[in-house]
Design a protein around this motif. Structure first.
Motif, short mmCIF file in Angstrom:
data_model
loop_
_atom_site.label_atom_id
_atom_site.label_comp_id
_atom_site.label_asym_id
_atom_site.label_seq_id
_atom_site.Cartn_x
_atom_site.Cartn_y
_atom_site.Cartn_z
N ARG A 13 0.85 -1.19 0.00
CA ARG A 13 0.00 0.00 0.00
C ARG A 13 0.89 1.24 0.00
NH1 ARG A 13 -4.70 0.62 3.80
NH2 ARG A 13 -5.86 0.93 1.89
N TYR A 15 1.02 5.61 -0.89
CA TYR A 15 0.22 6.82 -1.13
C TYR A 15 1.12 8.03 -1.34
CZ TYR A 15 1.21 7.75 3.81
OH TYR A 15 1.85 7.97 5.01
N TRP A 53 -3.97 7.36 -3.43
CA TRP A 53 -3.32 6.06 -3.40
C TRP A 53 -2.49 5.89 -4.67
CZ3 TRP A 53 -2.92 3.48 0.86
CH2 TRP A 53 -3.90 3.60 1.84
N GLY A 56 -2.29 -0.32 -3.99
CA GLY A 56 -2.84 -1.08 -2.87
C GLY A 56 -4.04 -0.48 -2.19
N GLU A 57 -4.74 0.41 -2.88
CA GLU A 57 -5.92 1.00 -2.23
C GLU A 57 -6.88 -0.09 -1.75
OE1 GLU A 57 -9.41 4.29 -3.08
OE2 GLU A 57 -8.09 3.68 -4.70
N ASP A 58 -6.98 -1.16 -2.53
CA ASP A 58 -7.90 -2.23 -2.19
C ASP A 58 -7.20 -3.39 -1.45
OD1 ASP A 58 -6.39 -3.09 -4.29
OD2 ASP A 58 -8.06 -3.81 -5.51
N HIS A 59 -5.93 -3.18 -1.10
CA HIS A 59 -5.16 -4.25 -0.44
C HIS A 59 -5.25 -4.04 1.07
CE1 HIS A 59 -2.21 -7.50 -0.69
NE2 HIS A 59 -1.62 -6.96 0.36
N ALA A 60 -6.45 -4.09 1.58
CA ALA A 60 -6.68 -3.69 2.96
C ALA A 60 -7.78 -4.52 3.58
CB ALA A 60 -7.08 -2.22 3.00
N THR A 62 -10.56 -3.90 6.75
CA THR A 62 -11.07 -2.92 7.70
C THR A 62 -11.82 -3.63 8.82
OG1 THR A 62 -11.23 -1.18 6.05
CG2 THR A 62 -12.62 -0.94 7.99
N THR A 72 -8.16 0.28 9.58
CA THR A 72 -7.84 -0.40 8.34
C THR A 72 -6.36 -0.73 8.31
OG1 THR A 72 -9.61 0.76 7.20
CG2 THR A 72 -7.92 -0.26 5.83
N CYS A 74 -3.09 -3.05 6.22
CA CYS A 74 -2.64 -3.80 5.05
C CYS A 74 -2.94 -5.27 5.29
CB CYS A 74 -1.16 -3.59 4.83
SG CYS A 74 -0.47 -4.69 3.57
N LYS A 75 -3.51 -5.94 4.31
CA LYS A 75 -3.88 -7.33 4.55
C LYS A 75 -2.70 -8.30 4.46
CE LYS A 75 -5.80 -8.38 -0.02
NZ LYS A 75 -7.05 -8.68 -0.75
#
Ligand SMILES: [Zn+2]
Ligand SMILES: [Zn+2]
Length: 132
Positions: A13, A15, A53, A56-60, A62, A72, A74-75
């Motif tokens: 992720r 930014y 971003w 990795g905006e969707d690599h999370a 929450t 939230t 990082c996965k």
């Protein structure tokens, strides 16, 4: 215009923040202490138009702990990059910046909830690197 970059520990992720954003807000409330396992959470309040971003905006994942409190991470590596947002701002964990901020802490919040150990002992030592 100044551009600052930030990322999670594994780099999935990433930014960028444009322009000046001021100093850091440190929240010592019991939720922020628990969710970080530390003395609190250090946050940059970034106007939405200055944050984007890069990866990795969707690599999370929450965790909605309460209706008014989510975290939230990082996965892959678990770094909290909350990037929770409201109508105007994105809330970014200051420790994820990759470059100097050039500003200090501007406010401590929920100081009445501060852990009793969240202070320096008179004989506290400081090391430039780990010394153990
Ligand atoms: Zn990561
Ligand atoms: Zn808090």
């Amino acid at each position: 215009m100044t551009k600052r970059t930030g990322s999670c520990l594994c780099g999935a992720r990433r930014y960028e923040i444009d322009g000046e954003i001021g100093g850091v807000w440190v929240c010592h409330c019991s939720l922020c202490r628990k969710v970080t396992g530390s003395s609190g959470i250090s946050i940059l309040i970034v106007p939405k138009g200055q944050f984007r971003w890069v990866a990795g905006e969707d690599h999370a994942v929450t965790f909605a702990l309460r209706s008014t409190y989510t975290i939230t991470r990082c996965k892959t590596c678990g770094t909290p990059i909350p990037a929770e947002m409201d109508e105007h701002n994105v809330y970014v964990t200051a420790g994820t910046l990759d470059v100097p901020l050039g500003e200090g802490i501007r406010a401590h919040l929920f100081c009445a909830s501060r852990a009793d150990w969240d202070r320096d002992d008179p004989d506290a030592r400081s090391f430039d690197e780990r010394s153990v």
